[in-house]
Write a protein that holds these residues in place. Structure first.
Motif, PDB file in Angstrom:
ATOM      1  N   ASN A  81       0.806  -1.219   0.000  1.00 35.69           N
ATOM      2  CA  ASN A  81       0.000   0.000   0.000  1.00 35.69           C
ATOM      3  C   ASN A  81       0.840   1.270   0.000  1.00 35.69           C
ATOM      4  N   LYS A  82       0.146   2.355  -0.260  1.00 35.05           N
ATOM      5  CA  LYS A  82       0.806   3.655  -0.281  1.00 35.05           C
ATOM      6  C   LYS A  82       0.203   4.523   0.835  1.00 35.05           C
TER       7      LYS A  82
ATOM      8  N   VAL B 215       9.096  13.499   9.021  1.00 37.18           N
ATOM      9  CA  VAL B 215       8.722  12.137   9.407  1.00 37.18           C
ATOM     10  C   VAL B 215       9.034  11.177   8.255  1.00 37.18           C
ATOM     11  N   MET B 216       8.683  11.608   7.042  1.00 39.18           N
ATOM     12  CA  MET B 216       8.961  10.760   5.882  1.00 39.18           C
ATOM     13  C   MET B 216      10.463  10.542   5.727  1.00 39.18           C
TER      14      MET B 216
ATOM     15  N   LEU C 157       5.465   6.219   0.143  1.00 39.81           N
ATOM     16  CA  LEU C 157       5.114   7.388   0.950  1.00 39.81           C
ATOM     17  C   LEU C 157       4.969   8.664   0.137  1.00 39.81           C
ATOM     18  N   VAL C 158       4.021   9.497   0.561  1.00 40.82           N
ATOM     19  CA  VAL C 158       3.976  10.888   0.126  1.00 40.82           C
ATOM     20  C   VAL C 158       3.769  11.728   1.390  1.00 40.82           C
TER      21      VAL C 158
ATOM     22  N   ILE D  69      -3.621   5.435   1.443  1.00 45.07           N
ATOM     23  CA  ILE D  69      -4.336   5.936   0.278  1.00 45.07           C
ATOM     24  C   ILE D  69      -4.498   4.850  -0.777  1.00 45.07           C
ATOM     25  N   GLY D  70      -4.430   3.596  -0.331  1.00 47.18           N
ATOM     26  CA  GLY D  70      -4.789   2.501  -1.226  1.00 47.18           C
ATOM     27  C   GLY D  70      -3.601   1.737  -1.758  1.00 47.18           C
ATOM     28  N   PRO D  71      -3.886   0.660  -2.499  1.00 43.47           N
ATOM     29  CA  PRO D  71      -2.815  -0.168  -3.059  1.00 43.47           C
ATOM     30  C   PRO D  71      -1.951   0.668  -4.005  1.00 43.47           C
ATOM     31  N   ARG D  72      -0.653   0.371  -3.994  1.00 44.51           N
ATOM     32  CA  ARG D  72       0.203   1.153  -4.884  1.00 44.51           C
ATOM     33  C   ARG D  72       0.431   0.431  -6.189  1.00 44.51           C
TER      34      ARG D  72
END
Lengths: 196, 143
Positions: A121-122, A149-150, A164-165, A193-196
């Motif tokens: 996931n993303k 954090v990222m 990650l975003v 935010i869902g599957p990448r």
């Protein structure tokens, strides 16, 4: 004497709830995983465009009368529907430096993100502030904190940057709109935010 | 106080053992970070405020300020970062060490985003997957 700014990290995964808050030091890997597992397709629109969200926020900041509005912009409301877990991350005052006492929390998030069930996931790391100070400044500070954090997840804990975003919402999505200056509004969310 | 030093020394030893290349056990990022903060939290706040831990910056700062850094921190931080590096190395090695198994058991999975890994660790595959691949996934901390 620097004042410590408390932010909250909130990890979002499966559909339909706004997450649980965990006090500093009480968070366990199990809680993160439990909250994050099962997101999958429920999170749906993997098409969240962080750049578009950023310009939506910037546009709104320029509109009179939208300050402390009861409802955030539609995209942000949609993101809030995704499930999440909320934990404390403390930053140095006015800075994007994560205080050492919160490094373990970021490490726990990294451990969760390395579980195979989450690797597909993303996640959006979203920074929020309270309503003290200007909206522009708050947006900028929350942006830097989300990126910080990222950066720690990627450079120290080897999380795949493609997962990650990061984006700062400033004070545009208050957790407690009745008390815009309250510390509970300061937080960082990690949203699936869902599957990448 | 003596008990505490023994505990910290114990932790440092554990980390050193874990960091050794042949070691199978991988400690979690949270455990590694807990050991680092327990030994070095005060030193970081006093000497390296504002320094982020990524990209060797924190080690460089602690080395530069060595005169002010506590002995327990010196004993611990190198081991912690070695363990983080060992785990990163193990993760990077998985695709190569599991290449054959991935082709054999998981060829119908799209590459590059964790799907093959999830296939390899499925209980029905774990038994068939080669020992070196299984070990690589364990060392990477991906179970």
């Amino acid at each position: 004497m620097p004042i410590r700014a408390v932010l909250l990290v909130s990890l979002s995964l499966a559909a339909g709830y706004t997450g649980t808050a965990f006090a500093q030091g009480t968070l366990t890997e199990g809680q993160i995983l439990q909250s994050l597992a099962g997101a999958g397709a429920a999170a749906g629109a993997a098409g969240y465009d962080v750049q578009a969200i950023r310009s939506e926020i910037d546009q709104r900041i320029r509109v009179e009368g939208t300050e402390n509005a009861a409802s955030p912009p539609p995209t942000l409301q949609a993101l809030a529907q995704l499930p999440n877990i909320t934990v404390d991350v403390q930053f140095d005052f006015d800075s994007d430096w994560i205080l050492p006492e919160s490094w373990v929390t970021v490490a726990q998030i990294a451990d969760a993100l390395h579980y195979p069930v989450l690797l597909t996931n993303k996640f959006a790391i979203v920074g929020h502030t309270d309503a003290k100070g200007s909206r522009e400044y708050n947006r900028e500070l929350s942006d830097r904190r989300a990126f910080s954090v990222m950066e720690m997840l990627v450079t120290t804990f080897n999380v795949d940057p493609a997962m990650l975003v990061a984006v700062g919402f400033g004070e545009e999505q208050l957790r407690d709109p009745q008390n815009p200056d309250s510390g509970v509004n300061r937080r960082v969310q990690l949203i699936n935010i869902g599957p990448r | 106080m003596r008990k505490l030093s023994i505990l910290i020394a114990g932790l440092a030893t554990t980390l050193l053992v874990v960091a050794a290349p042949a070691s199978a056990e991988t400690i979690s990022y949270a455990e590694a970070t807990r050991a680092l903060i327990a030994a070095c939290g005060a030193d970081i706040n006093a000497n390296c405020k504002g320094v982020k831990p990524g990209g060797n910056r924190l080690q460089a700062c602690l080395a530069e300020k060595a005169g002010n850094v506590s002995p327990q921190c010196k004993e611990t931080y190198a081991a912690v970062f070695a363990s983080l590096a060992a785990r990163a190395k193990a993760q990077a090695a998985v695709p190569q060490l599991c290449k054959y198994d991935a082709e054999r058991y998981c060829s119908n999975f799209r590459a590059g985003d964790g799907r093959i890994l999830r296939c390899l660790i499925r209980s029905d595959h774990v038994r068939k997957v080669s020992k070196k691949c299984n070990q690589a996934i364990t060392d990477a901390g991906w179970r």
